[in-house]
Scaffold this motif. Sequence first.
Motif, short mmCIF file in Angstrom:
data_model
loop_
_atom_site.label_atom_id
_atom_site.label_comp_id
_atom_site.label_asym_id
_atom_site.label_seq_id
_atom_site.Cartn_x
_atom_site.Cartn_y
_atom_site.Cartn_z
N ALA A 12 -114.69 25.13 45.59
CA ALA A 12 -115.57 24.70 46.50
C ALA A 12 -116.24 26.06 47.15
CB ALA A 12 -114.79 24.15 47.73
N GLY A 70 -107.51 17.57 46.70
CA GLY A 70 -107.53 18.66 47.88
C GLY A 70 -107.66 20.22 47.09
N ARG A 71 -106.66 20.25 46.17
CA ARG A 71 -106.34 21.40 45.71
C ARG A 71 -107.46 21.86 44.57
NH1 ARG A 71 -102.55 25.15 45.23
NH2 ARG A 71 -101.12 23.86 46.45
N ALA A 112 -106.66 17.80 52.78
CA ALA A 112 -106.69 19.04 53.72
C ALA A 112 -105.50 19.89 53.42
CB ALA A 112 -106.68 18.48 55.11
N SER A 148 -103.74 20.35 50.97
CA SER A 148 -103.75 20.67 49.43
C SER A 148 -104.83 21.67 49.56
CB SER A 148 -103.80 19.84 48.64
OG SER A 148 -102.88 18.78 48.42
N PHE A 149 -105.87 21.62 50.36
CA PHE A 149 -107.17 22.35 50.27
C PHE A 149 -106.55 23.85 50.90
CE2 PHE A 149 -110.72 24.14 52.41
CZ PHE A 149 -111.85 24.32 51.54
N LEU A 150 -105.76 23.63 51.91
CA LEU A 150 -105.43 24.85 52.56
C LEU A 150 -104.16 25.46 51.93
CD1 LEU A 150 -105.66 23.67 56.21
CD2 LEU A 150 -107.30 25.14 55.01
N GLY A 151 -103.62 24.85 50.81
CA GLY A 151 -102.74 25.49 50.03
C GLY A 151 -101.36 25.21 50.56
N LEU A 177 -110.55 21.09 45.18
CA LEU A 177 -111.77 21.24 45.90
C LEU A 177 -111.25 22.90 46.44
CD1 LEU A 177 -112.42 18.40 48.35
CD2 LEU A 177 -114.00 19.25 46.31
N SER A 178 -110.12 23.16 46.81
CA SER A 178 -110.01 24.41 47.31
C SER A 178 -110.10 25.59 46.13
CB SER A 178 -108.60 24.57 47.82
OG SER A 178 -107.82 24.50 46.62
N VAL A 179 -109.97 25.23 45.20
CA VAL A 179 -110.27 26.38 43.75
C VAL A 179 -111.81 26.34 43.68
CG1 VAL A 179 -109.78 26.64 41.53
CG2 VAL A 179 -107.96 25.77 42.89
#
Length: 299
Positions: free
Chosen positions: A262, A255-256, A239, A241-244, A258-260
């Motif tokens: 998703a 997580g990263r 989570a 990593s998803f938020l940076g 997915l963030s890039v």
Amino acid sequence: MATKPAGVTAAEAELVAQAARLWRPGLPTVLWRFCRKKPLGAAGGVVMLLMVLTAVFANYLATHDPIATDAAHTLARPSAAHWLGSDHLGRDIYSRIVHGAWVSLIVGLGSTLLGSVLGGIIGLLSGYLGGRTDLVTQRIMDILQGLPLLVLALVMAAALGPSIQNVIIAISIPIIPRAARVIRSSVLTIREMQYVEAARGLGVGHLRIAFRHILPNTVGTFIVLTTAQLGSAILVEAALSFLGLGVPEPYPSWGRMLSVSAAEYAQKAPHLVLFPGFAISLAVFGSNLLGDALRDTLD
């Protein structure tokens, strides 16, 4: 040193000791019984073992450099060249997931062990000493536990900055009050047992009683706590990593990944979201199954 009962020869005592060793179940027997009684827990253990092996042998299992870009294969679908496809920069998703297992394992284990050890020591001293020490300590733990794990980890990660070490510290801090509460509850029961009273009667110091006689009897609880918190730590790392705010580039993080992809590429290239999400879900699911089974077994 063990002593033999009166009237028993040394040879007879040795025979009894050998028979006891023969009847003592070995590690394969214990694992087999665990698999029979807790098949779901055994399945979770297999998942976690595969994750550990993947992280250890990531350099041998990966088919590409996880950070190397390839403009000719941008958003490529799964194929013989790229088993799980490639992302918007042409990086191999399979290789990034394999190397991401190492990142998730290091952050998950590091934060879980750090938070559990610190929380365990606090819970041990708080439960054993009692009185005003216990009262003040538990009120501080109440304040920390009042915030959800993800929210507190998010605040700490934003304050410390993105790096592997800071992510481990940020995730470990919310684990401390949870570990302290669990260990404290065990210590409150153990400190009233007769062998602890006998140690006090013999004049043994408080620190020696706490760390020599009480702490070893909380090992089972500590193992269950660590296993149960591991899944949460992996999920929180993903989570962040998803938020940076988690593990920075160039380290591959689930997580990263997915963030890039998703938001922008979910419909055009769904494999960018499905495979990292499946890896996160499988790791959390496996650790939860293993933790539940260990809790029931050790209880």
